[in-house]
Design a protein around this motif. Sequence first.
Motif, mmCIF file in Angstrom:
data_model
loop_
_atom_site.group_PDB
_atom_site.id
_atom_site.type_symbol
_atom_site.label_atom_id
_atom_site.label_comp_id
_atom_site.label_asym_id
_atom_site.label_seq_id
_atom_site.Cartn_x
_atom_site.Cartn_y
_atom_site.Cartn_z
ATOM 1 N N ASN A 67 0.826 -1.215 0.000
ATOM 2 C CA ASN A 67 0.000 0.000 0.000
ATOM 3 C C ASN A 67 0.860 1.265 0.000
ATOM 4 O OD1 ASN A 67 -2.533 -1.265 -0.068
ATOM 5 N ND2 ASN A 67 -2.438 -1.631 2.119
ATOM 6 N N PHE A 89 0.840 4.011 -2.973
ATOM 7 C CA PHE A 89 0.589 5.405 -2.629
ATOM 8 C C PHE A 89 1.714 6.294 -3.171
ATOM 9 C CE2 PHE A 89 0.974 9.140 0.031
ATOM 10 C CZ PHE A 89 -0.334 9.570 0.155
ATOM 11 N N ILE A 115 -7.126 5.393 -1.054
ATOM 12 C CA ILE A 115 -7.632 5.990 0.186
ATOM 13 C C ILE A 115 -9.048 5.499 0.488
ATOM 14 C CG2 ILE A 115 -8.324 8.162 1.269
ATOM 15 C CD1 ILE A 115 -5.910 9.448 -0.215
ATOM 16 N N LYS A 148 -9.270 2.023 1.944
ATOM 17 C CA LYS A 148 -8.848 1.910 3.336
ATOM 18 C C LYS A 148 -9.867 2.534 4.283
ATOM 19 C CE LYS A 148 -5.447 -0.259 2.053
ATOM 20 N NZ LYS A 148 -5.625 -1.684 2.084
#
Length: 90
Positions: free
Chosen positions: A54, A58, A85, A88
């Motif tokens: 992740n 990102f 985003i 999550k």
Amino acid sequence: MENTLIDKTFRDSDGNIVIAQMPNLPLIVWVVTSLLALVFTNGKINTVLEVVANGSLFTWAWMELFQGVNYFRRTLGFVVLIALIASKVM
């Protein structure tokens, strides 16, 4: 060469049409760690692999958003960043 919206969207500064590029390090790390997370499905190793995957995705999205060679690549970075985003948060 004209400086139209289509040119700004799909061409780089040299006038080449760029939609896909060779993967950079964060994207390679994301692919490798994501595949390893499928092999190691539980435990601390899986947690670490998911965090690294992740984080590298990102980083790739952030780099594309602010350093992408054209509007298409910057939009792609933005979409991936928002999707990451949102995945999550929900």
